[in-house]
Write an enzyme that holds these catalytic residues in place. Structure first.
Site, PDB file in Angstrom:
ATOM      1  N   ASP A   6       0.825  -1.209   0.000  1.00  0.00           N
ATOM      2  CA  ASP A   6       0.000   0.000   0.000  1.00  0.00           C
ATOM      3  C   ASP A   6       0.858   1.257   0.000  1.00  0.00           C
ATOM      4  OD1 ASP A   6       0.894  -0.085   2.609  1.00  0.00           O
ATOM      5  OD2 ASP A   6      -1.099  -0.164   3.524  1.00  0.00           O
ATOM      6  N   SER A   7       2.178   1.067   0.008  1.00  0.00           N
ATOM      7  CA  SER A   7       3.103   2.176  -0.215  1.00  0.00           C
ATOM      8  C   SER A   7       2.847   2.849  -1.552  1.00  0.00           C
ATOM      9  CB  SER A   7       4.553   1.675  -0.167  1.00  0.00           C
ATOM     10  OG  SER A   7       4.725   0.566  -1.040  1.00  0.00           O
ATOM     11  N   GLU A  20       8.338  -4.160  11.609  1.00  0.00           N
ATOM     12  CA  GLU A  20       8.733  -2.834  11.130  1.00  0.00           C
ATOM     13  C   GLU A  20       9.159  -1.955  12.299  1.00  0.00           C
ATOM     14  OE1 GLU A  20       7.248   0.855   8.260  1.00  0.00           O
ATOM     15  OE2 GLU A  20       6.054  -0.977   8.400  1.00  0.00           O
ATOM     16  N   LYS A  24      -0.694  -9.873   3.290  1.00  0.00           N
ATOM     17  CA  LYS A  24      -0.113  -9.186   4.447  1.00  0.00           C
ATOM     18  C   LYS A  24      -1.116  -8.236   5.070  1.00  0.00           C
ATOM     19  CE  LYS A  24       3.197  -5.894   4.072  1.00  0.00           C
ATOM     20  NZ  LYS A  24       2.705  -4.731   4.874  1.00  0.00           N
ATOM     21  N   GLU A  27      -1.661  -5.686   8.769  1.00  0.00           N
ATOM     22  CA  GLU A  27      -1.055  -5.109   9.966  1.00  0.00           C
ATOM     23  C   GLU A  27      -1.818  -5.590  11.195  1.00  0.00           C
ATOM     24  OE1 GLU A  27      -0.762  -0.885   9.549  1.00  0.00           O
ATOM     25  OE2 GLU A  27       0.323  -1.013   7.649  1.00  0.00           O
ATOM     26  N   ASP A  48      -0.435  -6.310   0.104  1.00  0.00           N
ATOM     27  CA  ASP A  48      -1.048  -5.684   1.275  1.00  0.00           C
ATOM     28  C   ASP A  48      -2.565  -5.659   1.103  1.00  0.00           C
ATOM     29  OD1 ASP A  48       0.833  -4.841   3.187  1.00  0.00           O
ATOM     30  OD2 ASP A  48       1.430  -3.137   1.955  1.00  0.00           O
TER      31      ASP A  48
END
Length: 248
Positions: free
Chosen positions: A43-44, A180, A111, A113, A82
């Site tokens: 999602d960067s 991270e 992935k 979070e 993501d």
């Protein structure tokens, strides 16, 4: 042997795993030819592709579009995606959106979070046989101010909470643990005690592999990079030095 099994075997043999973002077919093909183990559609893209200040505005449709582009350039590398913010805030939504990518073989790893507030969603996905990369520590999707960009696990209580979370996710069957901006000694301890590969960004070199955004590595990122993201000297640095030489 599946792609994920090969990846786990790499870490067990002590080989450093490389994970680099890509958002299109040409770059994914090039990274794979350079020996990158995991290609991440992150999602960067909200920051480096769309030019936004955070990752928060990325949609699932955008992730799917870029995943299809990246998939076109790959044959052997593991493809990880993501799930963007608000796409996995309930168990059913998380499963539906994950299944969409996994059932069609569009992606190999999902992935998300994870902290204690949504641990039950991660557990549910693993129980439903979704190959999960568990992202802990600094969680960009939840950060609301610059103060959130820091090293995590410096205090004894926070370190214990993060360690316990990583070990629990590993025991449940997470395929990869991504950490991270964890305090380096904590990151190393987690890596030493997890059976799944532990890869990280800004968490020192004592882990199984490193993660990087391709535009950061090329020095052309739209956004300023915090120092703790680029201070780790690892095999990934050597790989990208070779990568940059090939571009000249």
């Amino acid at each position: 042997m599946s792609k994920l099994s090969k990846l786990i075997n790499l870490s067990k043999r002590g080989k450093q795993i490389s994970c680099i973002t890509a958002y299109d077919a040409s770059m994914s093909k090039y990274l794979e030819s350079s020996g990158v183990d995991i290609i991440l559609v992150g999602d960067s893209l909200g920051q480096v592709i769309k030019g936004e200040k955070t990752t928060h505005g990325v949609t699932l449709d955008e992730i799917e579009y870029h995943t299809r582009c990246v998939k076109s350039g790959l044959k052997t590398s593991v493809l990880m995606i993501d799930l963007p913010k608000n796409s996995y805030d309930t168990k059913l939504k998380a499963y539906k959106n994950s299944y969409k990518f996994i059932s069609t073989s569009l992606a190999d790893l999902i992935k998300i979070e994870i902290d204690t507030s949504n641990f039950d969603i991660a557990k549910y996905l693993i129980e439903k046989n979704i190959p999960l990369c568990a992202h802990i520590g600094l969680l960009p999707q939840t950060i609301k101010s610059r103060s959130g960009f820091r090293k995590y696990g410096k205090s004894k209580n926070e370190a214990k909470q993060l360690y316990d979370l990583a070990i629990t996710l590993d025991n449940l069957g997470a395929k990869v643990i991504l950490i991270e901006c964890l305090e380096n000694s904590l990151a190393k301890k987690i890596s030493q005690n997890c059976s799944a590969p532990v890869i990280g960004i800004g968490s020192g070199s004592g882990i199984d592999g490193q993660v990087a955004v391709i535009y950061d590595l090329l020095g052309i990122s739209f956004n300023k990079i915090d120092a703790f993201y680029i201070n780790d000297r690892t095999l990934l640095d050597k790989q990208i030095t070779k990568f940059r030489k090939k571009l000249k």
